[in-house]
Write a protein that holds these residues in place. Structure first.
Motif, PDB file in Angstrom:
ATOM      1  N   HIS A 172       2.778  10.427 -21.286  1.00  0.00           N
ATOM      2  CA  HIS A 172       2.188  11.461 -20.438  1.00  0.00           C
ATOM      3  C   HIS A 172       1.253  10.873 -19.377  1.00  0.00           C
ATOM      4  O   HIS A 172       0.449  11.606 -18.786  1.00  0.00           O
ATOM      5  N   VAL A 173       1.359   9.584 -19.124  1.00  0.00           N
ATOM      6  CA  VAL A 173       0.536   8.922 -18.109  1.00  0.00           C
ATOM      7  C   VAL A 173       1.342   8.806 -16.823  1.00  0.00           C
ATOM      8  O   VAL A 173       2.459   8.295 -16.823  1.00  0.00           O
ATOM      9  N   SER A 174       0.777   9.282 -15.716  1.00  0.00           N
ATOM     10  CA  SER A 174       1.520   9.255 -14.454  1.00  0.00           C
ATOM     11  C   SER A 174       0.571   9.133 -13.276  1.00  0.00           C
ATOM     12  O   SER A 174      -0.581   9.578 -13.338  1.00  0.00           O
ATOM     13  N   GLY A 175       1.070   8.504 -12.199  1.00  0.00           N
ATOM     14  CA  GLY A 175       0.293   8.372 -10.982  1.00  0.00           C
ATOM     15  C   GLY A 175      -0.774   7.306 -11.044  1.00  0.00           C
ATOM     16  O   GLY A 175      -1.732   7.330 -10.258  1.00  0.00           O
ATOM     17  N   LEU A 177       5.612  15.610  -9.299  1.00  0.00           N
ATOM     18  CA  LEU A 177       6.353  15.705 -10.557  1.00  0.00           C
ATOM     19  C   LEU A 177       5.498  16.229 -11.712  1.00  0.00           C
ATOM     20  O   LEU A 177       5.963  16.296 -12.843  1.00  0.00           O
ATOM     21  N   ALA A 178       4.266  16.595 -11.433  1.00  0.00           N
ATOM     22  CA  ALA A 178       3.385  17.121 -12.488  1.00  0.00           C
ATOM     23  C   ALA A 178       4.050  18.313 -13.169  1.00  0.00           C
ATOM     24  O   ALA A 178       4.592  19.196 -12.514  1.00  0.00           O
ATOM     25  N   GLY A 179       4.022  18.313 -14.482  1.00  0.00           N
ATOM     26  CA  GLY A 179       4.640  19.393 -15.239  1.00  0.00           C
ATOM     27  C   GLY A 179       6.092  19.145 -15.588  1.00  0.00           C
ATOM     28  O   GLY A 179       6.710  19.951 -16.289  1.00  0.00           O
ATOM     29  N   THR A 180       6.657  18.035 -15.122  1.00  0.00           N
ATOM     30  CA  THR A 180       8.031  17.658 -15.462  1.00  0.00           C
ATOM     31  C   THR A 180       7.977  16.516 -16.477  1.00  0.00           C
ATOM     32  O   THR A 180       6.930  15.902 -16.696  1.00  0.00           O
ATOM     33  N   PRO A 181       9.113  16.166 -17.085  1.00  0.00           N
ATOM     34  CA  PRO A 181       9.121  15.056 -18.046  1.00  0.00           C
ATOM     35  C   PRO A 181       9.226  13.684 -17.398  1.00  0.00           C
ATOM     36  O   PRO A 181       9.429  12.691 -18.091  1.00  0.00           O
ATOM     37  N   THR A 211       7.569  10.546 -15.311  1.00  0.00           N
ATOM     38  CA  THR A 211       6.316   9.900 -14.924  1.00  0.00           C
ATOM     39  C   THR A 211       6.621   8.786 -13.932  1.00  0.00           C
ATOM     40  O   THR A 211       7.732   8.247 -13.891  1.00  0.00           O
ATOM     41  N   VAL A 212       5.609   8.434 -13.149  1.00  0.00           N
ATOM     42  CA  VAL A 212       5.748   7.324 -12.197  1.00  0.00           C
ATOM     43  C   VAL A 212       4.438   6.553 -12.163  1.00  0.00           C
ATOM     44  O   VAL A 212       3.367   7.129 -11.987  1.00  0.00           O
ATOM     45  N   ASN A 213       4.525   5.255 -12.386  1.00  0.00           N
ATOM     46  CA  ASN A 213       3.349   4.398 -12.399  1.00  0.00           C
ATOM     47  C   ASN A 213       3.658   3.081 -11.684  1.00  0.00           C
ATOM     48  O   ASN A 213       4.811   2.627 -11.672  1.00  0.00           O
ATOM     49  N   ALA A 214       2.631   2.481 -11.119  1.00  0.00           N
ATOM     50  CA  ALA A 214       2.774   1.224 -10.388  1.00  0.00           C
ATOM     51  C   ALA A 214       1.988   0.128 -11.094  1.00  0.00           C
ATOM     52  O   ALA A 214       1.081   0.390 -11.894  1.00  0.00           O
ATOM     53  N   LEU A 216       0.841  -1.198   0.000  1.00  0.00           N
ATOM     54  CA  LEU A 216       0.000   0.000   0.000  1.00  0.00           C
ATOM     55  C   LEU A 216       0.876   1.248   0.000  1.00  0.00           C
ATOM     56  O   LEU A 216       0.598   2.219  -0.722  1.00  0.00           O
ATOM     57  N   ALA A 217       1.946   1.220   0.788  1.00  0.00           N
ATOM     58  CA  ALA A 217       2.873   2.358   0.808  1.00  0.00           C
ATOM     59  C   ALA A 217       3.479   2.597  -0.567  1.00  0.00           C
ATOM     60  O   ALA A 217       3.653   3.745  -0.989  1.00  0.00           O
ATOM     61  N   ASN A 218       3.790   1.520  -1.298  1.00  0.00           N
ATOM     62  CA  ASN A 218       4.310   1.672  -2.666  1.00  0.00           C
ATOM     63  C   ASN A 218       3.345   2.454  -3.544  1.00  0.00           C
ATOM     64  O   ASN A 218       3.752   3.320  -4.328  1.00  0.00           O
ATOM     65  N   LEU A 219       2.073   2.148  -3.424  1.00  0.00           N
ATOM     66  CA  LEU A 219       1.080   2.797  -4.278  1.00  0.00           C
ATOM     67  C   LEU A 219       0.817   4.232  -3.845  1.00  0.00           C
ATOM     68  O   LEU A 219       0.674   5.138  -4.688  1.00  0.00           O
ATOM     69  N   LEU A 220       0.788   4.478  -2.547  1.00  0.00           N
ATOM     70  CA  LEU A 220       0.648   5.854  -2.049  1.00  0.00           C
ATOM     71  C   LEU A 220       1.831   6.705  -2.496  1.00  0.00           C
ATOM     72  O   LEU A 220       1.661   7.866  -2.893  1.00  0.00           O
ATOM     73  N   PHE A 221       3.029   6.138  -2.432  1.00  0.00           N
ATOM     74  CA  PHE A 221       4.234   6.829  -2.889  1.00  0.00           C
ATOM     75  C   PHE A 221       4.141   7.163  -4.375  1.00  0.00           C
ATOM     76  O   PHE A 221       4.467   8.275  -4.810  1.00  0.00           O
ATOM     77  N   THR A 222       3.682   6.203  -5.163  1.00  0.00           N
ATOM     78  CA  THR A 222       3.533   6.419  -6.607  1.00  0.00           C
ATOM     79  C   THR A 222       2.634   7.608  -6.885  1.00  0.00           C
ATOM     80  O   THR A 222       2.969   8.494  -7.683  1.00  0.00           O
ATOM     81  N   ARG A 223       1.496   7.650  -6.237  1.00  0.00           N
ATOM     82  CA  ARG A 223       0.527   8.713  -6.514  1.00  0.00           C
ATOM     83  C   ARG A 223       1.028  10.075  -6.018  1.00  0.00           C
ATOM     84  O   ARG A 223       0.869  11.096  -6.710  1.00  0.00           O
TER      85      ARG A 223
END
Length: 273
Positions: free
Chosen positions: A236-239, A182-186, A188-191, A169-176
Motif C-alpha cells: 500500500h506504499v505509493s508515490g 492511481l490512489a484508490g486502485t490496486p 502502486t508506483v514508486n521510484a 527529475l521528470a521520472n520522479l515527478l511522473f512517479t508522484r
C-alpha cells in the motif's frame, strides 16, 4: 503465484539483475530494448543459470512512438494482465542529440517514452491483484530543472549532465503524479536511486573504465528495485522515492505538485501523436 513482469532496458546492468532475480523467483519476465540480439543473449544467460526461468526478449524502441504502440499491443496479446512494470531503460549521451521525434534523446526516452508505454499498459496493471510500477530515477534529479523548451532544443543544456538530471527529475515527478492519479486502485508506483552503479549508461564518459571501477555492482544497485517489486510490506506504499530501501524526500522540485501536473499535461498531449 507466477506474476507477469516487464522490464525496459533489461538486457544489462540493473535491469538484467532485476530480471535475473524475478525470473529466479518464478515470475514470467519480458525484457525489452532496442538491441534484440543483446537482449536474447541476456535471456540465454539467465536460462543457463535457471533452467526453468520463464523469460523472453521483445524489441522496443522507446524513442519511437509508433514502436511503443506496436510493442504494447504485442505485449498485451501475451500478457493481458501485468503485475510489475519496471521503467528502467536509461541513457546518457555526452553529445546532446535529438530523436527523430524531435525530442532531446534523454528526456525523450527516459520520460516521454516511458510515459507513453505506461499509459498503453495501465489497464493491464489495473487487472492485476496488486500491480506495481518501479521507476529508476537518480540522485541526479536534485540537479535537474524542468525547462520545457529544452525538450526539443538540446542547445539549451550546457552539458549532457544537465539534460540527464532533467530527465531523472521528470521520472520522479511522473512517479508522484501517477501515484496521485492511481490512489484508490490496486496499482502502486514508486521510484528509487540505485546508487552510483557501474553500468553501460556511462559508456560515453571519458575514463569510463576507471570511473566504473569505483562504483557499485549492478546487483547491488538492483537491490532496492527487487525489493520494490516484491516486498509484501510495500503493498500500500505509493508515490515515494527510496535510496538503499530507505524512504527519502527528494528535492523540493520533485515534490512540486503544480510542476508535476504541468509535466503530466505536456506528456499526455503527446499520446495522440
Amino acid at each position: 503465484m507466477t506474476r507477469n513482469v516487464l522490464i525496459t532496458g533489461g538486457n544489462s546492468g540493473i535491469g538484467y539483475e532485476l530480471a535475473l532475480a524475478l525470473a529466479a523467483r518464478g515470475d514470467r519476465v519480458v525484457i525489452a530494448s532496442r538491441d534484440q540480439a543483446r537482449s536474447q543473449q541476456a535471456v540465454d544467460e539467465i536460462r543457463a543459470r535457471h533452467a526453468d526461468a520463464q523469460i523472453e526478449a521483445l524489441p522496443l524502441d522507446l524513442g519511437d512512438a509508433a514502436d511503443i504502440d506496436r510493442f504494447a499491443a504485442e505485449l498485451l496479446a501475451r500478457m493481458p494482465t501485468l503485475d510489475v512494470l519496471a521503467l528502467n531503460a536509461g541513457l546518457y549521451t555526452l553529445k546532446l542529440r535529438r530523436l527523430p521525434s524531435g525530442y532531446e534523446a534523454m528526456i525523450g526516452v527516459m520520460h516521454f517514452g516511458h510515459f507513453r508505454l505506461t499509459m498503453r499498459l495501465l489497464e493491464a496493471l489495473q487487472r492485476a491483484e496488486q500491480g506495481r510500477i518501479v521507476v529508476t530515477s537518480s540522485l541526479m534529479h536534485r540537479f535537474g530543472r524542468i525547462d520545457e523548451a529544452s525538450f526539443t532544443d538540446p542547445s539549451r543544456h550546457r552539458t549532457g549532465i544537465s539534460a540527464y538530471a532533467q530527465a531523472k527529475l521528470a521520472n520522479l515527478l511522473f512517479t508522484r503524479e501517477l501515484a496521485r492519479r492511481l490512489a484508490g486502485t490496486p496499482v502502486t508506483v514508486n521510484a528509487f536511486h540505485p546508487g552510483a552503479v557501474a553500468t553501460g549508461i556511462y559508456r560515453e564518459l571519458p575514463l569510463q573504465t576507471l570511473i566504473t571501477a569505483l562504483m557499485l555492482t549492478p546487483a547491488q544497485g538492483a537491490d532496492t528495485a527487487v525489493w520494490l517489486a516484491t516486498a509484501p510490506e510495500l503493498r500500500h506504499v505509493s508515490g515515494e522515492y527510496f535510496v538503499k530501501r530507505k524512504l527519502q524526500r527528494g528535492s523540493a522540485a520533485s515534490r512540486n505538485v503544480a510542476l508535476a501536473g504541468r509535466l503530466w499535461a505536456l506528456s499526455e498531449a503527446t499520446l495522440s501523436g
